[in-house]
Design an enzyme around this catalytic site. Structure first.
Site, mmCIF file in Angstrom:
data_model
loop_
_atom_site.group_PDB
_atom_site.id
_atom_site.type_symbol
_atom_site.label_atom_id
_atom_site.label_comp_id
_atom_site.label_asym_id
_atom_site.label_seq_id
_atom_site.Cartn_x
_atom_site.Cartn_y
_atom_site.Cartn_z
ATOM 1 N N CYS A 8 0.885 -1.260 0.107
ATOM 2 C CA CYS A 8 0.022 -0.009 -0.129
ATOM 3 C C CYS A 8 0.867 1.284 -0.136
ATOM 4 C CB CYS A 8 -0.902 -0.125 1.207
ATOM 5 S SG CYS A 8 -0.137 0.020 2.867
ATOM 6 N N ASN A 11 2.264 1.290 4.348
ATOM 7 C CA ASN A 11 2.607 0.060 5.008
ATOM 8 C C ASN A 11 2.434 0.078 6.701
ATOM 9 O OD1 ASN A 11 5.791 -2.249 5.622
ATOM 10 N ND2 ASN A 11 3.419 -2.587 5.234
ATOM 11 N N CYS A 13 -1.472 0.436 7.235
ATOM 12 C CA CYS A 13 -2.992 0.298 7.375
ATOM 13 C C CYS A 13 -3.476 -1.006 6.546
ATOM 14 C CB CYS A 13 -3.840 1.548 6.985
ATOM 15 S SG CYS A 13 -3.494 2.932 7.907
ATOM 16 N N ARG A 14 -3.596 -0.681 5.355
ATOM 17 C CA ARG A 14 -4.165 -1.730 4.492
ATOM 18 C C ARG A 14 -2.957 -3.050 4.198
ATOM 19 N NH1 ARG A 14 -5.187 2.233 -0.254
ATOM 20 N NH2 ARG A 14 -3.321 3.146 0.598
ATOM 21 N N SER A 15 -1.927 -2.800 3.947
ATOM 22 C CA SER A 15 -1.203 -4.039 3.782
ATOM 23 C C SER A 15 -0.573 -4.818 4.534
ATOM 24 C CB SER A 15 0.393 -3.520 2.742
ATOM 25 O OG SER A 15 1.067 -2.679 3.313
ATOM 26 N N ASP A 124 -7.915 4.091 0.919
ATOM 27 C CA ASP A 124 -7.213 4.262 2.081
ATOM 28 C C ASP A 124 -8.032 4.765 3.210
ATOM 29 O OD1 ASP A 124 -5.457 5.747 3.369
ATOM 30 O OD2 ASP A 124 -4.848 7.255 2.246
#
Ligand code: 4NP
Length: 152
Positions: A8, A11, A13-15, A124
């Site tokens: 993401c 690095n 939150c999402r990934s 995001d």
């Protein structure tokens, strides 16, 4: 052994959520695959995931608090078999670092595993409220289930 990288922007939150979710699914299914995550930006190198990502994961019995942010590098093309980008911007940034066609073929938008060619992004959640993280969790969970099943 197959190696998968989730990418993401930050690095945090999402990934890292995708990394934790996929790791858990693979463990439950008894599939040995290496999973890692990275960000295209350097903003949060060395940091643990965002507290909202950590608590969202914990609500689903997944521990990601120990993960440490790092930036995507060109060496990741050599290290990993598949590189999943969370959004179109991340995907473009990764592709801009590709050295050849082999590198490019490793890169895919994560949500395209659900619907090939749809080019949908995982939003995001960093700027939004807590619900955003839960929504992102379910998107990632669905996509990671598909990825895990493809590795059987
Ligand atoms: P992520 O979320 O890419 O899912 O980790 C973000 C984290 C930090 C920033 C943006 C998005 N930031 O601008 O610092």
């Amino acid at each position: 052994m197959t190696k998968i990288l989730m990418v993401c922007l930050g690095n945090i939150c999402r990934s890292p959520l995708a990394e934790g979710i996929l790791r858990k699914k693979l463990k439950e299914k008894g599939i040995s695959v290496v999973v890692d995550s990275a960000g295209t930006a350097p903003y949060h190198i060395g940091e643990n995931p965002d507290p909202r990502a950590i608590t969202t994961a914990q609500r689903h019995n997944i521990e990601i608090s120990h993960l440490v942010g790092r930036q995507f590098t060109v060496d990741d093309f050599d290290e990993f078999d598949s590189i999943y980008a969370m959004d179109v911007s991340n995907c473009d940034n990764i592709l801009s670092l590709a050295r050849n066609e082999d590198d490019k073929t490793k890169v895919e938008l994560l949500l395209n595993v659900m619907e090939p060619g749809s080019d949908r992004s995982v939003p995001d959640p960093w700027h939004g409220g807590g619900d955003g993280f839960e929504d992102v969790f379910y998107m990632l969970d669905e996509a990671c289930e598909k990825v895990a099943n493809s590795l059987k």
